[in-house]
Scaffold this motif. Sequence first.
Motif, PDB file in Angstrom:
ATOM      1  N   LEU A  67      50.393   9.505   6.497  1.00 41.51           N
ATOM      2  CA  LEU A  67      50.476  10.488   5.221  1.00 41.51           C
ATOM      3  C   LEU A  67      50.183  11.911   5.765  1.00 41.51           C
ATOM      4  O   LEU A  67      50.627  12.795   5.186  1.00 41.51           O
ATOM      5  CB  LEU A  67      49.513   9.818   4.177  1.00 41.51           C
ATOM      6  CG  LEU A  67      49.966   8.573   3.679  1.00 41.51           C
ATOM      7  CD1 LEU A  67      49.316   8.037   2.400  1.00 41.51           C
ATOM      8  CD2 LEU A  67      51.506   8.541   3.257  1.00 41.51           C
ATOM      9  N   PHE A  68      48.938  12.077   6.320  1.00 42.29           N
ATOM     10  CA  PHE A  68      48.464  13.432   6.956  1.00 42.29           C
ATOM     11  C   PHE A  68      49.934  14.110   7.525  1.00 42.29           C
ATOM     12  O   PHE A  68      50.147  15.390   7.460  1.00 42.29           O
ATOM     13  CB  PHE A  68      47.599  13.380   8.041  1.00 42.29           C
ATOM     14  CG  PHE A  68      46.103  13.366   7.137  1.00 42.29           C
ATOM     15  CD1 PHE A  68      45.470  12.398   6.521  1.00 42.29           C
ATOM     16  CD2 PHE A  68      45.022  14.270   7.480  1.00 42.29           C
ATOM     17  CE1 PHE A  68      44.387  12.459   5.785  1.00 42.29           C
ATOM     18  CE2 PHE A  68      44.012  14.588   6.754  1.00 42.29           C
ATOM     19  CZ  PHE A  68      43.567  13.754   5.913  1.00 42.29           C
ATOM     20  N   PHE A  70      52.803  13.202   7.758  1.00 42.38           N
ATOM     21  CA  PHE A  70      53.956  13.521   6.733  1.00 42.38           C
ATOM     22  C   PHE A  70      53.858  14.890   5.917  1.00 42.38           C
ATOM     23  O   PHE A  70      54.617  15.987   5.830  1.00 42.38           O
ATOM     24  CB  PHE A  70      53.782  12.480   5.626  1.00 42.38           C
ATOM     25  CG  PHE A  70      54.900  12.091   5.013  1.00 42.38           C
ATOM     26  CD1 PHE A  70      55.888  11.185   5.733  1.00 42.38           C
ATOM     27  CD2 PHE A  70      55.506  12.706   3.517  1.00 42.38           C
ATOM     28  CE1 PHE A  70      57.122  10.879   5.098  1.00 42.38           C
ATOM     29  CE2 PHE A  70      56.356  12.257   3.020  1.00 42.38           C
ATOM     30  CZ  PHE A  70      57.557  11.374   3.974  1.00 42.38           C
ATOM     31  N   THR A  71      52.601  15.247   5.465  1.00 41.54           N
ATOM     32  CA  THR A  71      52.064  16.434   4.786  1.00 41.54           C
ATOM     33  C   THR A  71      52.340  17.568   5.415  1.00 41.54           C
ATOM     34  O   THR A  71      53.057  18.603   5.145  1.00 41.54           O
ATOM     35  CB  THR A  71      50.535  16.440   4.099  1.00 41.54           C
ATOM     36  OG1 THR A  71      50.470  14.968   3.708  1.00 41.54           O
ATOM     37  CG2 THR A  71      50.682  17.365   3.030  1.00 41.54           C
ATOM     38  N   VAL A  72      51.784  17.518   6.886  1.00 44.82           N
ATOM     39  CA  VAL A  72      52.011  18.633   7.720  1.00 44.82           C
ATOM     40  C   VAL A  72      53.352  19.012   8.039  1.00 44.82           C
ATOM     41  O   VAL A  72      53.804  20.236   8.030  1.00 44.82           O
ATOM     42  CB  VAL A  72      51.168  18.321   8.925  1.00 44.82           C
ATOM     43  CG1 VAL A  72      51.481  19.399   9.956  1.00 44.82           C
ATOM     44  CG2 VAL A  72      49.647  18.493   8.816  1.00 44.82           C
ATOM     45  N   LEU A  74      56.165  18.376   6.365  1.00 49.87           N
ATOM     46  CA  LEU A  74      56.837  18.948   5.225  1.00 49.87           C
ATOM     47  C   LEU A  74      56.360  20.160   4.609  1.00 49.87           C
ATOM     48  O   LEU A  74      57.061  21.284   4.575  1.00 49.87           O
ATOM     49  CB  LEU A  74      56.205  18.034   3.847  1.00 49.87           C
ATOM     50  CG  LEU A  74      57.282  16.800   3.666  1.00 49.87           C
ATOM     51  CD1 LEU A  74      56.720  15.847   2.420  1.00 49.87           C
ATOM     52  CD2 LEU A  74      58.654  17.128   3.609  1.00 49.87           C
ATOM     53  N   LEU A  75      55.031  20.605   4.910  1.00 48.75           N
ATOM     54  CA  LEU A  75      54.401  21.932   4.512  1.00 48.75           C
ATOM     55  C   LEU A  75      54.942  22.969   5.917  1.00 48.75           C
ATOM     56  O   LEU A  75      54.912  24.163   5.549  1.00 48.75           O
ATOM     57  CB  LEU A  75      53.093  21.915   4.457  1.00 48.75           C
ATOM     58  CG  LEU A  75      52.286  21.296   3.132  1.00 48.75           C
ATOM     59  CD1 LEU A  75      51.006  21.609   3.348  1.00 48.75           C
ATOM     60  CD2 LEU A  75      52.873  21.850   2.079  1.00 48.75           C
ATOM     61  N   SER A 160      51.265  11.907 -11.342  1.00 49.43           N
ATOM     62  CA  SER A 160      52.561  12.429 -10.652  1.00 49.43           C
ATOM     63  C   SER A 160      53.683  12.086 -11.865  1.00 49.43           C
ATOM     64  O   SER A 160      54.641  13.075 -11.764  1.00 49.43           O
ATOM     65  CB  SER A 160      53.029  11.718  -9.460  1.00 49.43           C
ATOM     66  OG  SER A 160      53.478  10.061  -9.750  1.00 49.43           O
TER      67      SER A 160
ATOM     68  N   LEU B 152      61.224  12.225   8.962  1.00 52.48           N
ATOM     69  CA  LEU B 152      60.692  11.888   7.220  1.00 52.48           C
ATOM     70  C   LEU B 152      61.124  10.861   6.730  1.00 52.48           C
ATOM     71  O   LEU B 152      60.540  10.003   6.097  1.00 52.48           O
ATOM     72  CB  LEU B 152      60.945  13.211   6.460  1.00 52.48           C
ATOM     73  CG  LEU B 152      59.960  14.460   6.568  1.00 52.48           C
ATOM     74  CD1 LEU B 152      60.796  15.388   5.665  1.00 52.48           C
ATOM     75  CD2 LEU B 152      58.727  14.169   6.674  1.00 52.48           C
ATOM     76  N   SER B 156      58.932   7.158   5.862  1.00 46.15           N
ATOM     77  CA  SER B 156      58.482   6.821   4.531  1.00 46.15           C
ATOM     78  C   SER B 156      59.188   5.679   4.432  1.00 46.15           C
ATOM     79  O   SER B 156      58.428   4.653   3.714  1.00 46.15           O
ATOM     80  CB  SER B 156      59.044   7.644   3.595  1.00 46.15           C
ATOM     81  OG  SER B 156      60.652   8.206   3.844  1.00 46.15           O
TER      82      SER B 156
END
Lengths: 165, 342
Positions: A67-68, A70-72, A74-75, A160, B152, B156
């Motif tokens: 998840l970390f 993933f965030t990196v 995406l940002l 959310s 991605l 997911s």
Amino acid sequence: MSQLLFFSLSILTILSALVVVFTRKPMYSVLSLIVCFFTIAGHYILLNAQFLAITHVIVYAGAIMVLFLFTVMLLNLNAESDQPKSGKLRIAAMVAAGMLFVTLVASIKSTTLGEFSLPPASDNGFVQHVGQRLFTDYLLPFEISSILFLSAMIGAVVLSKKEKH
Amino acid sequence: MIDWWLILDKVILVVVIFVVSLAIAAYSTYGERKIAAVIQDRIGPDRAGPWGIFQPLADGGKFFFKEDITPNAADKFLFILGPSLFITTALMTSAIIPWGKSFFFGEHEFSLQVADLNVGILYLLAVVSIGGYGIMIGGWASNNKFALLGALRASSQMISYEVPMGMAIISIILMSNSLNLREIVDMQQGFHWNVFYQPLGFLIFLICAFAECNRAPFDLPESESELVGGYHTEYSSMKLGFFLFAEYINMFISSTIIACLFFGGYHFPGIDSLGLSPNWAAIVSICVLFAKIFFFIFFFMWVRWTLPRFRYDQLMRLGWKVLIPLSIFNVLATGAWLTFVK
């Protein structure tokens, strides 16, 4: 043999933890944190806690760090997009780091390093024993923490959902 | 005191498993093309050697001789790390699989399992959960929008389908009272295959295996009609070869796991009544396991050339709103059955 393993694992753990803090690229931070988690799992195996080691890899390296990452991704954080910090922030960071340093020095000074030895081999870390302890001696804390996780999950869903209105 | 015989055993076994995995992965590509040809009423590869059986060798050689391109804006280190990590995690799972009964050379027992972990099945889940990193790192390091989208999607998808997969495994663990893969296999001796006791669990596990392997109908990470090549768009030469190869190794390993967890592994009904000597029984048990594996590899290919690809929202809905509730129900039902009926 296990002394050698212990020291090489410890050096790897500390090095990867340092890379997490000092590298300028967020992607490399995340990846070296994953390496750090793996070396800690290695320490658990040295302590004969196989179940804990594997669960540590599944939960931390496998789920949370994905998840970390993933965030990196995406940002798309880069060293170039890193804004220079303002003066106030720098002073605050220096004060906080200095306080942490004082605390660490004090705590290191007050501890006495004993003779290093690995604990004797036992099967306390095996899954049967962990399960038995969890469902007899620690049943209440175990159940309460699972309710905590459930409420955290529901909270995330509620948060959310709210943003859509 | 170090047991040199044990180390020699393990080294031989690891090398054999490694070579067999690579050979099966290589010939799965040939099998895939032949099966596709049969399903689509074509001939398939038939130029290299009789019936084209040297086609995988020609493909492998081609990968080595192609130009190896690294995009200018790519992160050089991670660009190489991605495919290496992906193929490493694909090869790691085979360590805990019991490939057959033990061989006996005089007093010496040669076990056909590299590591008999008492948390074997959790090791499997751990490797599956870190399996996505190769794709994520490779897709991100390419510095390409399509590759990033593919990465991605892959991550997911893998996170979502790990949950019902783990739940399906929990119901198997409840049945066998053990996390040890050899004990789970031995419990199914005779015809007590888990698939008869856990049909729902098997269905959930099978669907999740397709999603974890990024195979059609869930091959969204590399869906060529939307994302060019998905996460491996920028890859060429043997780095691309690693990605494609790892997919086939994953398929082989998933087929093995399905055979071990639900179809009795190396057991088949009546294996003990044949009265074979231990070494012959071991050879027969290996052949039985591989027959089951090849059936599931064929099944993977059969599905790929039969079903159309899912849409991304359909994939997510299936994972979170259908499979997870079903798998929770399955765990509860198994628990209730074991407590009140048995």
